[in-house]
Motif scaffolding. Structure first.
Motif, PDB file in Angstrom:
ATOM      1  N   ALA A 188       0.836  -1.211   0.000  1.00 25.49           N
ATOM      2  CA  ALA A 188       0.000   0.000   0.000  1.00 25.49           C
ATOM      3  C   ALA A 188       0.865   1.253   0.000  1.00 25.49           C
ATOM      4  O   ALA A 188       0.597   2.236  -0.718  1.00 25.49           O
ATOM      5  N   ARG A 189       1.911   1.208   0.808  1.00 20.57           N
ATOM      6  CA  ARG A 189       2.805   2.370   0.828  1.00 20.57           C
ATOM      7  C   ARG A 189       3.496   2.555  -0.503  1.00 20.57           C
ATOM      8  O   ARG A 189       3.656   3.681  -1.022  1.00 20.57           O
ATOM      9  N   VAL A 190       3.897   1.396  -1.102  1.00 21.73           N
ATOM     10  CA  VAL A 190       4.541   1.498  -2.433  1.00 21.73           C
ATOM     11  C   VAL A 190       3.574   2.044  -3.472  1.00 21.73           C
ATOM     12  O   VAL A 190       3.934   2.851  -4.355  1.00 21.73           O
ATOM     13  N   ALA A 191       2.298   1.612  -3.385  1.00 24.71           N
ATOM     14  CA  ALA A 191       1.292   2.106  -4.336  1.00 24.71           C
ATOM     15  C   ALA A 191       1.091   3.607  -4.170  1.00 24.71           C
ATOM     16  O   ALA A 191       0.948   4.362  -5.166  1.00 24.71           O
ATOM     17  N   ALA A 194       3.875   5.144  -5.663  1.00 28.26           N
ATOM     18  CA  ALA A 194       3.794   5.069  -7.124  1.00 28.26           C
ATOM     19  C   ALA A 194       2.831   6.125  -7.679  1.00 28.26           C
ATOM     20  O   ALA A 194       3.071   6.746  -8.723  1.00 28.26           O
ATOM     21  N   GLU A 195       1.731   6.252  -6.942  1.00 28.37           N
ATOM     22  CA  GLU A 195       0.800   7.281  -7.395  1.00 28.37           C
ATOM     23  C   GLU A 195       1.430   8.683  -7.283  1.00 28.37           C
ATOM     24  O   GLU A 195       1.239   9.552  -8.169  1.00 28.37           O
ATOM     25  N   ALA A 196       2.136   8.855  -6.220  1.00 33.36           N
ATOM     26  CA  ALA A 196       2.810  10.162  -6.084  1.00 33.36           C
ATOM     27  C   ALA A 196       3.873  10.331  -7.165  1.00 33.36           C
ATOM     28  O   ALA A 196       4.091  11.426  -7.725  1.00 33.36           O
ATOM     29  N   VAL A 211      10.826   1.630  -8.337  1.00 26.52           N
ATOM     30  CA  VAL A 211       9.654   1.250  -7.547  1.00 26.52           C
ATOM     31  C   VAL A 211       8.938   0.056  -8.172  1.00 26.52           C
ATOM     32  O   VAL A 211       8.451  -0.853  -7.500  1.00 26.52           O
ATOM     33  N   THR A 212       8.889   0.061  -9.565  1.00 29.80           N
ATOM     34  CA  THR A 212       8.243  -1.066 -10.252  1.00 29.80           C
ATOM     35  C   THR A 212       8.980  -2.366  -9.968  1.00 29.80           C
ATOM     36  O   THR A 212       8.375  -3.419  -9.719  1.00 29.80           O
TER      37      THR A 212
END
Length: 356
Positions: A188-191, A194-196, A211-212
């Protein structure tokens, strides 16, 4: 010295014939024994006995007629004297037969009692053998119960082990779920990052690629954790199945143990009841038979005592009658002496007295 001095000499009593001492010197020589030897119930010496025999022979050879009246009277007196003795002999004979019959009956009863006692001992031995067999069966049941107890203990240990394995599997599952929750949080934090980072795509192209890559690695780790969680669930289910099987076996062993205990208690109680009943029955029969034998023995003793008492009374009465007859006979002898009866009649009277 005379010609027969020093020669062997014998007593002239025809029924004796004992050797006499050699004659030495002059004078009269003894023709009969001088050692105090006596004969018959009248204790006659050899000289007197020879004289009686000589008188008897002269009586048989004499042609002198006896007085029939005196002989008849004397025979009647002798018969009266002998009558109590005959009654006493008959009484003693009857008493002897009664004692023999009583003794035979008592011996037969004793033999029957001994035989019955042997039968009681045989039955007691059989009861002891049955009790020993029952004890063997009970010991075998106890042994089987001990084996079942050991199996139950082993099943309990196996169940405890299964519970420990299940607990470890649950702990492993909880740890895997915790790691999975941590990975999800991280994802969730990575997502969010990623959105940021998507808004800064141009500036963060390199960051997005990183990140990917991190996301792919995280997903791979997540899949691995999921696989380990599924393996832990499978192991936990297997451990649960084994624990349930162990509980089933433990319950079956416990049921068999309870059944064996009940059967052992029942067999032991039945054997004890049978042995007690046999012992009581044998003891009651033996006591009854012993009481009967004792009663019969006491009756026999009382009967023998009464018979002996009666016999003593009859014997005393017969003795009194014999004494009276003897007294009367003495009176008759005195009367005969006073009346100066012939020597032949007195000898006949003496012979009849000896026969009586």
């Amino acid at each position: 010295m005379t010609e027969d001095a020093g020669q062997a000499r014998v007593c002239e009593y025809r029924r004796c014939g004992a050797a006499l001492p050699p004659a030495v010197g002059r004078g009269s020589r003894a023709r009969f024994c001088q050692d105090g030897k006596t004969w018959g119930r009248r204790n006659l010496t050899c000289r007197d006995a020879e004289a009686v025999l000589a008188d008897a022979e002269s009586l048989r050879e004499s042609d002198t007629a006896l007085d029939d009246t005196a002989v008849t009277a004397l025979s009647g007196q002798i018969d009266r004297v002998l009558e109590p003795a005959r009654g006493l002999v008959e009484t003693l004979t009857t008493l002897r037969h009664q004692l023999e019959a009583t003794t035979t009956t008592a011996l037969a009863e004793r033999d029957a009692a001994l035989a019955e006692a042997d039968e009681h001992r045989l039955q007691r031995g059989r009861a002891d053998a049955e009790a020993a067999q029952a004890r063997d069966v009970a010991e075998e049941a106890v042994r089987q119960a001990a084996v079942a107890e050991k199996e139950k203990t082993a099943a309990g240990r196996e169940r405890d082990q299964e519970r420990a394995v299940r607990k470890a599997a649950v702990q492993e599952q909880q740890r895997a779920e915790g790691q999975l929750a941590a990975v999800r949080d991280e994802l969730a934090r990575v997502a969010e990052r990623a959105e940021a980072a998507a808004t800064l795509a141009g500036e963060r192209a390199t960051t997005i690629a990183t990140v990917t890559a991190e996301l792919a690695a995280t997903r791979t780790a997540l899949d691995d954790e999921r696989g380990r969680g599924q393996d832990a669930n499978v192991r936990a289910e297997a451990a649960t199945a084994r624990a349930e099987a162990a509980e089933t076996r433990a319950e079956a062993v416990s049921q068999k143990l309870d059944a064996a205990r009940e059967e052992h208690a029942k067999a032991r109680q039945e054997a004890a009841d049978r042995a007690q009943a046999d012992v009581e029955r044998l003891r009651a029969g033996f006591d009854l038979r012993l009481a009967e034998v004792q009663t019969a023995h006491e009756q026999t003793v009382r009967s023998m005592h009464e018979t002996t008492t009666n016999l003593g009374a009859e014997l005393r009465a017969s003795t009194a009658r014999a004494d009276a007859a003897d007294h009367r006979l003495s009176q008759v002898r005195a009367a005969l002496k006073d009346e100066e009866v012939s020597a032949t009649l007195k000898q006949l009277l003496d012979q009849w007295a000896e026969r009586a």
